[in-house]
Design an enzyme around this catalytic site. Structure first.
Site, PDB file in Angstrom:
ATOM      1  N   GLU A   1     -13.780  -7.216  -0.993  1.00  0.00           N
ATOM      2  CA  GLU A   1     -13.387  -5.970  -0.315  1.00  0.00           C
ATOM      3  C   GLU A   1     -13.254  -4.932  -1.417  1.00  0.00           C
ATOM      4  O   GLU A   1     -12.342  -5.006  -2.232  1.00  0.00           O
ATOM      5  CB  GLU A   1     -12.073  -6.209   0.440  1.00  0.00           C
ATOM      6  CG  GLU A   1     -11.896  -5.232   1.572  1.00  0.00           C
ATOM      7  CD  GLU A   1     -11.104  -4.023   1.149  1.00  0.00           C
ATOM      8  OE1 GLU A   1     -11.744  -3.029   0.743  1.00  0.00           O
ATOM      9  OE2 GLU A   1      -9.875  -4.071   1.204  1.00  0.00           O
TER      10      GLU A   1
ATOM     11  N   LYS B   1      -3.449 -14.259  -7.714  1.00  0.00           N
ATOM     12  CA  LYS B   1      -3.101 -13.418  -8.862  1.00  0.00           C
ATOM     13  C   LYS B   1      -2.824 -11.998  -8.372  1.00  0.00           C
ATOM     14  O   LYS B   1      -3.719 -11.312  -7.888  1.00  0.00           O
ATOM     15  CB  LYS B   1      -4.252 -13.374  -9.860  1.00  0.00           C
ATOM     16  CG  LYS B   1      -3.934 -12.446 -11.037  1.00  0.00           C
ATOM     17  CD  LYS B   1      -5.187 -12.014 -11.750  1.00  0.00           C
ATOM     18  CE  LYS B   1      -5.149 -10.650 -12.368  1.00  0.00           C
ATOM     19  NZ  LYS B   1      -3.971  -9.857 -12.381  1.00  0.00           N
TER      20      LYS B   1
ATOM     21  N   GLY C   1     -10.638  -5.067  -4.744  1.00  0.00           N
ATOM     22  CA  GLY C   1     -10.505  -4.240  -5.943  1.00  0.00           C
ATOM     23  C   GLY C   1     -11.729  -3.378  -6.141  1.00  0.00           C
ATOM     24  O   GLY C   1     -12.411  -3.009  -5.171  1.00  0.00           O
TER      25      GLY C   1
ATOM     26  N   GLU D   1     -15.701   7.261  -6.123  1.00  0.00           N
ATOM     27  CA  GLU D   1     -14.367   7.024  -5.560  1.00  0.00           C
ATOM     28  C   GLU D   1     -13.323   7.508  -6.575  1.00  0.00           C
ATOM     29  O   GLU D   1     -13.245   6.978  -7.687  1.00  0.00           O
ATOM     30  CB  GLU D   1     -14.198   5.527  -5.300  1.00  0.00           C
ATOM     31  CG  GLU D   1     -12.871   5.183  -4.664  1.00  0.00           C
ATOM     32  CD  GLU D   1     -12.698   3.685  -4.416  1.00  0.00           C
ATOM     33  OE1 GLU D   1     -13.026   2.893  -5.314  1.00  0.00           O
ATOM     34  OE2 GLU D   1     -12.226   3.332  -3.327  1.00  0.00           O
TER      35      GLU D   1
ATOM     36  N   CYS E   1      -8.548   2.149  -0.299  1.00  0.00           N
ATOM     37  CA  CYS E   1     -10.000   1.924  -0.380  1.00  0.00           C
ATOM     38  C   CYS E   1     -10.729   2.632   0.755  1.00  0.00           C
ATOM     39  O   CYS E   1     -11.862   3.069   0.585  1.00  0.00           O
ATOM     40  CB  CYS E   1     -10.295   0.438  -0.368  1.00  0.00           C
ATOM     41  SG  CYS E   1      -9.423  -0.443   0.918  1.00  0.00           S
TER      42      CYS E   1
HETATM   43  P1  NDP Z   1      -9.657  -3.780 -10.545  1.00  0.00           P
HETATM   44  O1  NDP Z   1     -10.781  -4.069  -9.655  1.00  0.00           O
HETATM   45  O2  NDP Z   1      -9.874  -3.824 -12.007  1.00  0.00           O
HETATM   46  O3  NDP Z   1      -8.446  -4.796 -10.243  1.00  0.00           O
HETATM   47  C1  NDP Z   1      -8.222  -5.461  -9.025  1.00  0.00           C
HETATM   48  C2  NDP Z   1      -7.720  -6.872  -9.296  1.00  0.00           C
HETATM   49  O4  NDP Z   1      -8.725  -7.628  -9.969  1.00  0.00           O
HETATM   50  C3  NDP Z   1      -6.517  -6.924 -10.214  1.00  0.00           C
HETATM   51  O5  NDP Z   1      -5.706  -8.021  -9.858  1.00  0.00           O
HETATM   52  C4  NDP Z   1      -7.145  -7.160 -11.566  1.00  0.00           C
HETATM   53  O6  NDP Z   1      -6.259  -7.703 -12.492  1.00  0.00           O
HETATM   54  C5  NDP Z   1      -8.245  -8.123 -11.210  1.00  0.00           C
HETATM   55  N1  NDP Z   1      -9.364  -8.153 -12.137  1.00  0.00           N
HETATM   56  C6  NDP Z   1      -9.844  -7.157 -12.915  1.00  0.00           C
HETATM   57  N2  NDP Z   1     -10.911  -7.580 -13.619  1.00  0.00           N
HETATM   58  C7  NDP Z   1     -11.135  -8.861 -13.258  1.00  0.00           C
HETATM   59  C8  NDP Z   1     -12.092  -9.837 -13.616  1.00  0.00           C
HETATM   60  N3  NDP Z   1     -13.071  -9.576 -14.477  1.00  0.00           N
HETATM   61  N4  NDP Z   1     -12.032 -11.063 -13.054  1.00  0.00           N
HETATM   62  C9  NDP Z   1     -11.063 -11.345 -12.160  1.00  0.00           C
HETATM   63  N5  NDP Z   1     -10.110 -10.468 -11.787  1.00  0.00           N
HETATM   64  C10 NDP Z   1     -10.148  -9.229 -12.319  1.00  0.00           C
HETATM   65  O7  NDP Z   1      -9.060  -2.408 -10.159  1.00  0.00           O
HETATM   66  P2  NDP Z   1      -8.271  -1.425 -11.141  1.00  0.00           P
HETATM   67  O8  NDP Z   1      -6.872  -1.758 -11.026  1.00  0.00           O
HETATM   68  O9  NDP Z   1      -8.817  -1.405 -12.507  1.00  0.00           O
HETATM   69  O10 NDP Z   1      -8.628  -0.031 -10.491  1.00  0.00           O
HETATM   70  C11 NDP Z   1      -9.826   0.610 -10.883  1.00  0.00           C
HETATM   71  C12 NDP Z   1     -10.481   1.262  -9.702  1.00  0.00           C
HETATM   72  O11 NDP Z   1     -10.765   0.275  -8.734  1.00  0.00           O
HETATM   73  C13 NDP Z   1      -9.614   2.260  -8.961  1.00  0.00           C
HETATM   74  O12 NDP Z   1      -9.666   3.507  -9.535  1.00  0.00           O
HETATM   75  C14 NDP Z   1     -10.253   2.249  -7.620  1.00  0.00           C
HETATM   76  O13 NDP Z   1     -11.382   3.088  -7.629  1.00  0.00           O
HETATM   77  C15 NDP Z   1     -10.709   0.828  -7.446  1.00  0.00           C
HETATM   78  N6  NDP Z   1      -9.768   0.019  -6.650  1.00  0.00           N
HETATM   79  C16 NDP Z   1     -10.100  -0.265  -5.382  1.00  0.00           C
HETATM   80  C17 NDP Z   1      -9.225  -0.981  -4.597  1.00  0.00           C
HETATM   81  C18 NDP Z   1      -9.549  -1.322  -3.196  1.00  0.00           C
HETATM   82  O14 NDP Z   1      -8.640  -1.584  -2.425  1.00  0.00           O
HETATM   83  N7  NDP Z   1     -10.786  -1.376  -2.798  1.00  0.00           N
HETATM   84  C19 NDP Z   1      -7.931  -1.417  -5.080  1.00  0.00           C
HETATM   85  C20 NDP Z   1      -7.695  -1.118  -6.472  1.00  0.00           C
HETATM   86  C21 NDP Z   1      -8.591  -0.410  -7.197  1.00  0.00           C
HETATM   87  P3  NDP Z   1      -5.352  -6.732 -13.432  1.00  0.00           P
HETATM   88  O15 NDP Z   1      -4.497  -5.950 -12.499  1.00  0.00           O
HETATM   89  O16 NDP Z   1      -4.620  -7.700 -14.262  1.00  0.00           O
HETATM   90  O17 NDP Z   1      -6.302  -5.858 -14.199  1.00  0.00           O
END
Ligand code: NDP
Length: 809
Positions: free
Chosen positions: A266, A191, A244, A397, A300
């Site tokens: 991660e 996804k 994420g 962060e 990240c």
């Molecule tokens: P999320 O953790 O919400 O999203 C990352 C991925 O997980 C996306 O594909 C998202 O889908 C999916 N997702 C979200 N909620 C769920 C769930 N309950 N079950 C399964 N999959 C899920 O990151 P955000 O985009 O909301 O960003 C928020 C914060 O996260 C940022 O400000 C940053 O601090 C951090 N972040 C960290 C990253 C890293 O590389 N470590 C990368 C991105 C964000 P969808 O996109 O459809 O919401």
């Protein structure tokens, strides 16, 4: 404008990359459907979502919004494909990965432009960093597919893997996830993030072009609440790989606890960027640009905390302010810009909220004098000074182009400040003194430490975090173990495979789980004579707890009676409680010098333990007979196997040293396994001595200190081991033993903030509780259920050191 005018002003002119081929491709395909079984399939909901260009807020195209019915279809396709793909020879899989790499290179221009349009990152970065690294990942893992049979003997793929990726490096994260998974013979349902689905869809087209068998790769666009959650909970998925936010990582940990699904997370970071006074400050300034303004700071492992030695702080900050003034923010397709657009208006608002919070908390904010474009989601490079280490902006962060600066005086203070975070993903150290840099780097609790460079990644070098930055590694050989399991684990197809441990009246084991973990010794024990009748001694003494190198009475003042299989009392052990565990954890922390001593010394002590155990092997065998009713010959075999295990782990102590990688960058990577810290261990009931030694020895061999809960029903072999430890020069506090009720004590250990990992052998329900307990502590628990006794250390604890003399630009 004439050439003379340009020389006069030295202004940048716009230099946009042509977007028309990418826009034409989007137009031709829209709306995009789901990619299941190599077909484009309409979503069950019939709904589509807009995909927006963050640089101008305009809709680029529409993509399907999948729901749980689509997840079912994709998992079914992937399961069917796994039947064949999992058995396809490595060489054949290698050819497919190679084909994917070649196709990615052929389409690299289109992919680079699509990524810039969809995410807002600059074309300079997508073209020169993201897409080349994507191709490199597929090439590199084609190699591992080819070598799997010889280099990972006895390992098998897991099955269908669910992969959830973020928006900050959309195609690169796809490559990090898909390449190792399919190289090892798994099939995938992936996804992409809601904001950035487009390059994944182009990749799906590449999968078709490359002729991959249907169902090996399936891609479902849509929303987290529809697709992500359904994927995480789907019973046909054997592993979830997620990148994420820490909050979502935590919710996935909760949802998968007790399900038996393998998991790698991660998550976020707040990485320190440490500058010593002998560093080359001009290189440092460019390093800072790469650390926090690369990808708009949406990285990240971004170096978001600048820690500067106090005596050079003013000089460095004034150079940095000059550089900030010259950075260019604007159209991502302009080849001459440094910083593109923030991915979404929501993310922009979050950055603005946190920056306002920094100002409210009294920090001084610095931004360039020029203004950002207003037709998209832009934010200027921002620096905070006068920041207190406990303030929100120093701890949270921000995930945007915002740097917070703090000062330190001594190297020790730098380490203290660097580790003052709940995260542990990456760090960089800047110094021209190699002795200083190499002294500091291992002291930082982070998965990757860069020396005089930053934000460098390569397929050959494992990447991942400590603490709330998650667990598991991506890249390198260590990353492969996330996608395989050893053949014996196949017997544990479901969590019900590890049933509550118990024993029949004759003392025979009834737990297939622990039997499998101890696979190997069964052969050694086979064919031995029937139990002898042993005269049982009367109750002799109550074994105490073993804490900080001393025998300690339990805080409760109570003891537990130990019975033989016939129900006769054969001894007593202390009934440990929360307070005893607290003391044990404290003692284990005080013994942390064990990790920094020499591996030679640790090996010597393990050998010495083997020697001292062998002197008393008959006594230990008798104790096993007493507790289990097995034959003396059988028990002797268990003791001798335990001695052999001690020899094995002593041998590995100074040989499990990690590796050196030579990525296609300037510099070299040293991948070093590190001790995790304090590990809590709950032992299985079967094989009271061998189960205990097989867990204690590898943990301490690698420099960890431990708190062990011995078998609940047969704890005396562990308590007898005190004397072996005491006579083997094992420093006080390295091994602490608390007897008592396994699940109650495990829960306390798992919830303890100062326990870094938990190794639990027991019931499925107890295992679930331990996994859930990790959420309470605020850190993500690493529970090594999926490693055999023969495993030395969670391979995820690999620390990378990249050494370069200058930054990577
Ligand atoms: P999320 O953790 O919400 O999203 C990352 C991925 O997980 C996306 O594909 C998202 O889908 C999916 N997702 C979200 N909620 C769920 C769930 N309950 N079950 C399964 N999959 C899920 O990151 P955000 O985009 O909301 O960003 C928020 C914060 O996260 C940022 O400000 C940053 O601090 C951090 N972040 C960290 C990253 C890293 O590389 N470590 C990368 C991105 C964000 P969808 O996109 O459809 O919401």
């Amino acid at each position: 404008m004439s050439v003379m005018d340009i020389f006069e002003t030295m202004d940048y002119g716009p230099a946009p990359e042509g977007a028309s081929p990418a826009l034409a491709w989007l137009k031709e395909h829209q709306p995009f459907n789901l990619f299941i079984n190599n077909q484009w399939v309409q979503p069950a909901s019939g709904q589509y979502l807009d995909s927006v260009n963050p640089a101008n807020g305009k809709v680029l195209t529409q993509v399907a919004s999948a729901n749980s019915a689509d997840v079912d279809a994709a998992v079914a396709a992937a399961s069917a494909a796994f039947e064949k793909w999992g058995k396809t020879p490595g060489h054949v899989r290698a050819r497919y990965l190679y084909a994917l790499a070649r196709q990615i290179q052929k389409h690299s221009r289109l992919l680079a432009v699509l990524e810039a349009l969809d995410n807002g990152k600059s074309i300079r970065e997508t073209r020169d960093i993201d897409i080349p690294l994507v191709a490199r990942h597929f090439y590199y893992h084609a190699g591992w597919a080819q070598l799997m049979a010889s280099e990972l003997p006895g390992y098998q793929p897991l099955g269908v893997v669910g992969q959830i990726i973020p928006w900050n490096f959309p195609l690169l994260m796809l490559a990090w996830k898909i390449a190792p998974a399919i190289a090892m013979g798994n099939t995938v349902v992936l996804k992409p993030a809601r904001y950035t689905p487009l390059t994944a869809l182009k990749f799906a087209e590449i999968v078709q072009e490359s002729g991959l068998p249907p169902g090996v790769i399936n891609i479902l666009t849509g929303e987290a609440s529809q697709v992500g959650e359904a994927l995480v909970r789907h019973p046909g998925i054997k592993k979830i790989a997620f990148t994420g936010s820490t909050d979502v990582g935590r919710s996935i940990r909760r949802a998968t606890a007790g399900s038996g699904k393998k998991l790698s997370l991660e998550l976020g970071g707040k990485s320190p960027f440490i500058v010593f006074d002998d560093a080359d400050l001009d290189s440092v300034v460019e390093g800072v640009v790469d650390a926090i303004w690369f990808n708009q700071g949406q990285v990240c492992c971004a170096g978001s905390r600048l820690l500067v030695q106090e005596n050079i702080a003013d000089r460095l900050l004034s150079k940095l302010l000059i550089r900030m003034e010259r950075l260019r923010v604007g159209d991502p397709l302009d080849k001459a810009i440094d910083i593109g657009a923030i991915v979404s208006s929501t993310q922009l608002q979050e950055i603005q909220r946190l920056v306002a919070r920094g100002v409210e908390e009294g920090a001084q904010v610095w931004q360039p004098s020029w203004a950002c474009p207003t037709d998209g989601y832009f934010f200027p490079p921002t620096l905070f000074t006068n920041v207190s280490p406990a303030s929100t902006i120093a701890q949270v962060e921000i995930f945007g182009p915002v740097l917070v600066a703090m000062t330190f005086r001594t190297p020790a203070e730098a380490v203290e400040l660097a580790n003052n975070t709940r995260y542990g993903l990456a760090a960089s150290v800047w110094s021209d003194n190699i002795n200083l840099a190499l002294d500091i780097a291992p002291k930082i609790k982070a998965g990757s430490v860069w020396v005089n460079c930053t934000n460098l990644f390569d397929a050959s070098s494992g990447f991942g975090g400590y603490r709330e930055s998650g667990f598991g590694r991506e890249g390198g050989k260590e990353g492969l173990y996330e996608y395989v399991r050893h053949a014996w684990e196949a017997q544990l197809a479901s969590p019900s495979g590890y049933t509550p441990t118990g024993r029949a009246a004759n003392g025979a084991s009834s737990s297939s789980f622990t039997d499998s973990l101890l696979a190997g010794i069964d052969d050694e024990l086979d064919g031995l004579s029937a139990p002898e009748t042993i005269e049982l001694p009367a109750i002799d003494r109550t074994s105490k707890l073993f804490i900080a190198g001393k025998q300690a009475r339990p805080d409760s003042g109570y003891s537990r009676t130990v019975y033989d299989p016939a129900g006769r009392a054969i001894g007593e052990v202390g009934d440990g409680n929360r307070k005893d565990l607290r003391n044990a954890v404290e003692a284990a922390h005080k013994a942390s010098g064990w990790a920094t001593g020499t591996t030679h010394n640790r090996a010597q002590i393990l050998y010495y333990m083997a020697e001292n155990l062998s002197v008393r092997e008959d006594e230990f065998a008798r104790r096993i007979v007493q507790q289990t009713g097995r034959s003396h010959v059988d028990a002797m075999s268990e003791v001798q196997t335990a001695i052999s295990r001690l020899f094995s782990y002593a041998a590995w102590t100074d040989k499990f040293e990690g590796g050196v990688h030579r990525p296609p960058l300037r510099g070299v990577v040293l991948a070093m396994p590190e001790a995790i810290g304090v590990i809590g261990i709950a032992c299985p009931d079967d094989y009271p001595l061998l189960g205990f030694i097989s867990l204690v020895a590898p943990a301490i061999a690698m420099g960890n200190t431990i708190v062990v809960i011995p078998s609940q029903i047969a704890p005396l072999s562990a308590t007898d081991s005190y004397q072996v430890f005491e006579t083997s020069d094992l420093p006080a506090g390295v091994v602490n033993i608390v007897t008592g009720e396994r699940d109650a004590l495990s829960q306390v250990l798992a919830e303890h903030d100062d326990v870094d990992a938990m190794w639990y052998f027991g019931t499925a329900e107890g295992s679930k509780r331990v996994e859930l307990a990790s959420l309470v502590t605020g850190w993500i628990l690493y529970r090594v259920r999926d490693k055999s006794f023969y495993a030395l250390l969670p391979r995820s604890k690999i620390s990378g050191f990249l050494m370069e003399n200058s930054c990577n630009r």
